[in-house]
Each structure stands twice: as structure tokens, then as C-alpha cells.
Design a protein around this motif. Structure first.
Motif, PDB file in Angstrom:
ATOM      1  N   ALA A 367       0.813  -1.220   0.000  1.00 37.52           N
ATOM      2  CA  ALA A 367       0.000   0.000   0.000  1.00 37.52           C
ATOM      3  C   ALA A 367       0.842   1.265   0.000  1.00 37.52           C
ATOM      4  CB  ALA A 367      -0.939  -0.001   1.206  1.00 37.52           C
ATOM      5  N   LYS A 370       1.039   4.005  -2.878  1.00 32.47           N
ATOM      6  CA  LYS A 370      -0.113   4.892  -3.046  1.00 32.47           C
ATOM      7  C   LYS A 370      -0.337   5.783  -1.814  1.00 32.47           C
ATOM      8  CE  LYS A 370      -1.772   3.612  -7.118  1.00 32.47           C
ATOM      9  NZ  LYS A 370      -2.949   2.764  -7.201  1.00 32.47           N
ATOM     10  N   LEU A 371      -0.165   5.234  -0.632  1.00 33.50           N
ATOM     11  CA  LEU A 371      -0.480   5.970   0.591  1.00 33.50           C
ATOM     12  C   LEU A 371       0.726   6.662   1.213  1.00 33.50           C
ATOM     13  CD1 LEU A 371      -2.857   3.435   2.437  1.00 33.50           C
ATOM     14  CD2 LEU A 371      -3.454   5.259   0.816  1.00 33.50           C
ATOM     15  N   GLU A 403      -9.176   2.852   2.342  1.00 38.12           N
ATOM     16  CA  GLU A 403      -7.861   3.317   1.881  1.00 38.12           C
ATOM     17  C   GLU A 403      -7.014   2.158   1.382  1.00 38.12           C
ATOM     18  OE1 GLU A 403      -5.732   6.876   3.879  1.00 38.12           O
ATOM     19  OE2 GLU A 403      -6.878   5.912   5.491  1.00 38.12           O
ATOM     20  N   THR A 406      -8.462   0.652  -1.903  1.00 35.87           N
ATOM     21  CA  THR A 406      -8.123   1.501  -3.041  1.00 35.87           C
ATOM     22  C   THR A 406      -6.653   1.379  -3.399  1.00 35.87           C
ATOM     23  OG1 THR A 406      -9.850   3.087  -2.435  1.00 35.87           O
ATOM     24  CG2 THR A 406      -8.077   3.882  -3.877  1.00 35.87           C
ATOM     25  N   ALA A 407      -5.795   1.367  -2.366  1.00 34.59           N
ATOM     26  CA  ALA A 407      -4.350   1.315  -2.608  1.00 34.59           C
ATOM     27  C   ALA A 407      -3.934   0.007  -3.253  1.00 34.59           C
ATOM     28  CB  ALA A 407      -3.601   1.506  -1.291  1.00 34.59           C
TER      29      ALA A 407
END
Length: 446
Positions: A367, A370-371, A403, A406-407
Motif C-alpha cells: 500500500a 499509493k499511501l 484506503e 483503493t491502494a
């Protein structure tokens, strides 16, 4: 009763009284031959001394009694050898001092003892290479601070053990030139007793015994002997680490390996179900005992002036005991690891004990692009806290975190990243590297 738990017949033979006295005689005979080659004593005398050294029947009771009086065994032994050599006896021990003969005998013992240690390391390395190969891809929980950390493979664990053993094999080979030096230097180490021919006699003496000639006298420079015992400390330290891993993995709550089954081995006098990890226990005990001898030898390096008042005597205790303990530990390791029972199903079950927590890092790193790493860490950390409190599956909790979904792109990807068998890092590649290096070293040895 305990001698084969803390020693082996082959190593005991090297350090027996009979073998030690034999080494003293070997050194005395070599000195006579060297001095005859240098023209210092008659060739006939050297022949007689050499013959006597091989045919003499030692009176060990007398030798022991006189040794206790003198404090050293060489003068009493020289009396017996001189008598056995007849007229040539006048040339026995010519120009030598007690420590010359005792140090050289110790080095001859070390040479034979290191041969055994080296052979055992090669054999043990082969056993570990087979374990690493067989279980290259067998997943299990890797643990740090006694907590499950990340998945590894059992082959990877065996490869870590193997890499240490291979380095010890190298260390033994590298130490030999520094340790295997002869000693002939006379009373204060200056070779004054034999005059200008001293260094030539010393060279010939070492040549006779197949030992290196020292740069300078090492009566009070004990680094070579200390290095040999320190090397044993390193070897048994590794064996103690392996033993600790096996003992803990053998615990009922882990149940991942078992020592080889032999009827009655590890049995309890009162609990019929017990199967104690005896080999590992002996390996750990040996490591702790050898460690004390290493400390003793380091202390024994501190000699006063040109001949020490006491530190040298520590070697008489520590060198034999350290080698006996190391040989026994290697024997236990070979037996235990060659027949080690690996419970692959239990390893897989233990991987699932934390309901996915063991691969929290996998999700976090997936993740992070993206995060950002810190935000990914914080989100996964909170999900782990919820999983610990509720006892639920980490994948289910993460699936509710938008989150993370989505990531990673989908809930299916979350579940894929929560599969511990997919997060083994480069365990397999490290196994391959360790085995390849071991094979390369074996090929060089021939």
C-alpha cells in the motif's frame, strides 16, 4: 558414564597421557635428528635416541611421581629416555628447555585435533546442505524477540546455520599456519645454548615435524594457542545457537521439529510421554563450557617477562577439555541434524496462528506506493490492533478499510497479500547461494 557425552574416543586418544608422552618423545627424537643434520651431535647418537624414543617402555607411575615433584614432566621423561638411549643419552634434550618440548607436543596435538574438527565441519556442512535443499520452499514462521515476525522457510533457517559452519571451516584452515609452529629456543628464548647454529637447528627441527618455523620465540606469546581455543568457542557458539533453535522448535507449543527417535533416548524416569532433546541440550552445555575455556585462555595470554609464572599451566587444562567438548558437540550435531524430523504441517499451522498478522508488513509495503509508507503503516497498525482485540482475520478487517482497498486495487489483492506463503522474500535464493558456496568450497578441497 558421561565421557562420550562430553568427548569422543578419537579426540580422547589425541589428548591421552600415553599420546601426550608420545608427542614429547617425538619432539625429542626430532630435535636429535635435526641437531645431527646440523652437525651438532653425532649421527649415531641421533639414531640411538630416535630408536629409543620409539621402543622405550615408559614407567608412568614413576613419571607421574617425579612430575609432581618437579612440576613439569620433561625432566623426568628425559631421565628415562636418556637411560633407554644408552651412551647416546648424553645428547638427549641438547640445548632445549622444558617448554620447547611441551609447546611442540601441544602443537602436534593441535594439528591432529584440528584435523578431526575440520573433518567434522565438512560432514556437518553436508548434512545442513541437504536439509536446506530439501526444505528450501517449506514455509514457517520467522521469529524475532520470540514473537512471530515474518514468514521464512525452514531451508532458509538451515542455510543460515550452514553459512556459519562454512565460515568456521575457513577459519580452521586459515588458523593452521598461525597455530602450527614448532618451538625450540632454549632457556630464555634466545637459542644461546646452541650458538650461531640455533636458527638452523630450529628450522631443521620444525622441518622434521612438518611444522612452521616461528619468526621469534613464542614462549610467552600465546596468541596461537589462544586462537585455537577461541576458534572452538566460535564453533560451539554456532552449535549452541542451532541447539537452541531446535530445542525451542521441539517444544510442545511449537512442535515443528523433533530430534531423531531412538528407543529410550530422551526418556523421563517418571513421564512416559517425554522425548527430551538430549543432543541439543548437550550441544548447549558444551558451548557454555567451552566459552569459559576461551576466557581462561585469553587470561592465560598475559605472561610475565620471558617465562611465565603460572599462566602457561592454564593451557594444560583448557586445551584438552575445550577440544573434547567441541568434538562431542559436533558429534551430537551430526547425529541430531542428520536424523532431524521436520513437521511441515505444524509449521504451516503455526503460520496461521496470528490470523494474518505475520504478513502485516506485506500489506503495508504493497500500500505504501499509493499511501506513503508512514500512512500505510498507521492504517495497517490500527487494523492489526483491531484484529488482536477481536481475534478476527487481518484480511477481513483490512477489507473494510477503504484506503487499503483503493491502494491495493481490490479485496482479492488484500487476501493475496495476506497469504504468508507469498511473502517469503528471497529465502529460496539465499538457500541456493549458501549451497553453491558450500559446493564451491568442497570442490576446492577436492
Amino acid at each position: 558414564m558421561f565421557r562420550d557425552m562430553f568427548g569422543t574416543p578419537a579426540m580422547r586418544a589425541i589428548f591421552s597421557d600415553e599420546a601426550l608422552v608420545g608427542r614429547y618423545l617425538e619432539a625429542e627424537a626430532a630435535l636429535a635428528r635435526a641437531e645431527a643434520r646440523a652437525g651438532v651431535i653425532p649421527a649415531a647418537a641421533a639414531e640411538a635416541i630416535d630408536r629409543a624414543s620409539r621402543t622405550i617402555t615408559i614407567d608412568f607411575d614413576r613419571l607421574r611421581q617425579e612430575t609432581e615433584i618437579v612440576g613439569y614432566p620433561i625432566l623426568p621423561l628425559v631421565h628415562q629416555l636418556s637411560a633407554a638411549a644408552g651412551e647416546a643419552g648424553r645428547y638427549v634434550h641438547w640445548g632445549a628447555t622444558t617448554q620447547d618440548i611441551m609447546d611442540t607436543a601441544t602443537v602436534l596435538q593441535l594439528r591432529a585435533a584440528l584435523d578431526i574438527i575440520a573433518a567434522d565441519l565438512v560432514e556437518l556442512g553436508g548434512i545442513l546442505a541437504k536439509l536446506a535443499t530439501k526444505y528450501r520452499d517449506t514455509p514457517m514462521a520467522g521469529r524475532t524477540h520470540l514473537q512471530q515476525a515474518l514468514p521464512v522457510t525452514f531451508g532458509y533457517k538451515a542455510a543460515v546455520w550452514l553459512s556459519s559452519i562454512e565460515r568456521h571451516r575457513e577459519r580452521v584452515a586459515q588458523a593452521r599456519p598461525r597455530v602450527l609452529m614448532g618451538q625450540f629456543a632454549g632457556a630464555a628464548g634466545t637459542l644461546a645454548s646452541v650458538g650461531e647454529q640455533g636458527l638452523e637447528i630450529q628450522r631443521l627441527f620444525c622441518e622434521e615435524l612438518g611444522l612452521a618455523q616461528p619468526t621469534a620465540t613464542w614462549h610467552v606469546a600465546r596468541d596461537g594457542i589462544a586462537e585455537a581455543v577461541a576458534l572452538l568457542g566460535l564453533i560451539t557458539g554456532t552449535l549452541g545457537k542451532i541447539a537452541t533453535d531446535v530445542m525451542m522448535m521441539s517444544a510442545t507449543e511449537f512442535g515443528e521439529v523433533s530430534e531423531p527417535f531412538v528407543p529410550g533416548r530422551g526418556a523421563s524416569s517418571t513421564m512416559p510421554q517425554k522425548r527430551n532433546p538430549i543432543s541439543s541440550e548437550l550441544m548447549l552445555a558444551s558451548a557454555k563450557a567451552v566459552r569459559q575455556h576461551v576466557a581462561t585462555m585469553l587470561d592465560g595470554m598475559i605472561h610475565d617477562f620471558e617465562r611465565a609464572t603460572g599462566p602457561w599451566h592454564l593451557e594444560w587444562v583448557s586445551v584438552p577439555e575445550a577440544f573434547l567438548l567441541t568434538a562431542a558437540s559436533l558429534a551430537s550435531a551430526k547425529f541430531m541434524l542428520a536424523g532431524l524430523v521436520v513437521h511441515e504441517r505444524r509449521m504451516r499451522e503455526n503460520l496461521d496462528l496470528t490470523h494474518g498478522l505475520i504478513v502485516a508488513e506485506a500489506v503495508m509495503m504493497a500500500a505504501a506506493p499509493k499511501l506513503g509508507r508512514q500512512r500505510a503503516h498507521d492504517v495497517v497498525y490500527e487494523a492489526c490492533r483491531k484484529a488482536i482485540q477481536s481475534g478476527g482475520q487481518l484480511a477481513d478487517i483490512l477489507a473494510a478499510e477503504s484506503e487499503i482497498v483503493t491502494a491495493l486495487g481490490s479485496i482479492d489483492m488484500i487476501r493475496a497479500h495476506c497469504d504468508p506463503t507469498r511473502y517469503l522474500g528471497l529465502s529460496g535464493e539465499m538457500v541456493d547461494r549458501a549451497i553453491a558456496l558450500a559446493k564451491s568450497a568442497q570442490a576446492k578441497r577436492g
